[in-house]
Design a protein around this motif. Sequence first.
Motif, PDB file in Angstrom:
ATOM      1  N   GLN A  31       0.877  -1.171   0.000  1.00 50.58           N
ATOM      2  CA  GLN A  31       0.000   0.000   0.000  1.00 50.58           C
ATOM      3  C   GLN A  31       0.916   1.223   0.000  1.00 50.58           C
ATOM      4  O   GLN A  31       1.772   1.351   0.870  1.00 50.58           O
ATOM      5  N   VAL A  33       1.448   5.414  -0.103  1.00 47.48           N
ATOM      6  CA  VAL A  33       0.970   6.782   0.043  1.00 47.48           C
ATOM      7  C   VAL A  33       2.009   7.698  -0.577  1.00 47.48           C
ATOM      8  O   VAL A  33       3.173   7.700  -0.165  1.00 47.48           O
ATOM      9  N   GLU A  43      -2.192  14.276  -7.127  1.00 46.15           N
ATOM     10  CA  GLU A  43      -3.391  13.449  -7.291  1.00 46.15           C
ATOM     11  C   GLU A  43      -3.454  12.818  -8.675  1.00 46.15           C
ATOM     12  O   GLU A  43      -3.930  11.690  -8.828  1.00 46.15           O
ATOM     13  N   GLU A  52      -2.306   6.200  -2.995  1.00 52.34           N
ATOM     14  CA  GLU A  52      -3.054   7.166  -2.208  1.00 52.34           C
ATOM     15  C   GLU A  52      -2.287   8.483  -2.201  1.00 52.34           C
ATOM     16  O   GLU A  52      -1.052   8.483  -2.140  1.00 52.34           O
ATOM     17  N   ARG A  74      -5.296   5.664   9.254  1.00 49.88           N
ATOM     18  CA  ARG A  74      -5.935   4.885   8.194  1.00 49.88           C
ATOM     19  C   ARG A  74      -5.393   3.459   8.088  1.00 49.88           C
ATOM     20  O   ARG A  74      -6.140   2.524   7.793  1.00 49.88           O
TER      21      ARG A  74
END
Length: 255
Positions: A31, A33, A43, A52, A74
């Motif tokens: 995952q 970020v 973005e 993310e 999170r």
Amino acid sequence: MSGVAPVALVTGGSGGIAPAIAEQLIGAGWQVVLTARRAGPLEAVAARIGAEALTSDATDPATIATLVATIVARHGRIDLLVNAAASSTPIGGAIETVDVAALIADLDVKVGGYLRYLQAVVAVMRRQGGGRIVNIGGLTGRSSDTLSGLRNAAVSHFTKTLSDQLAPEGITVNAVHPGIVASPHLTELFAEMAHERGTEPAAIETEFLGRIPTRRLIDPQEIGRLVLVLAGETGQSITGESITLDGGYSRGVYL
């Protein structure tokens, strides 16, 4: 952690080599970020690669603290920090005319920024019992080409210093120094140099390739694959190292 994807924070996420590093991590089940100062470009990159996006400013500790707190809220943890945020504009010239204020500002983004992200993330890694940190440097730290190369020399220095501090707590710290990386920035540089010399960008590229023993530019994905090694099981005993990935471009001998 069995069955739970590890979590990586990659700074400088809106451009440079950070997206390629993130892509390799995502492909390996992480995952990711991505963080950067400007929301729009960040973005767009995150949406393209499936990461993310959370904004932060490398010069502002408050935004970094908020970023790290949000990630922990999170995801519960941060297993890897990749420090990659930096200006791409070299600063140099004759000492009589060098812009010292610009040089200090440059250091504040890369050296100061890396240290600020480290301070925030190390606190999390200590609580969870370990983690991995990879600081992206650059070849100018090992040459006298430009004065702003001192930022990359500093990256090697604090990488080694912090590795001594953090290894007993299960946190590895390494630096990666990329060589000449194929990127839009490099394409722009070749075009500028060609214009100055009255030649074609292809001629400039050929000149650069002639200095690289492997005769090829570095693919950003290669840097991502190296980060994966350092972040994985193979890298658990690699710490305090400054690893160059440059196709043999560096000529110095380091013992």
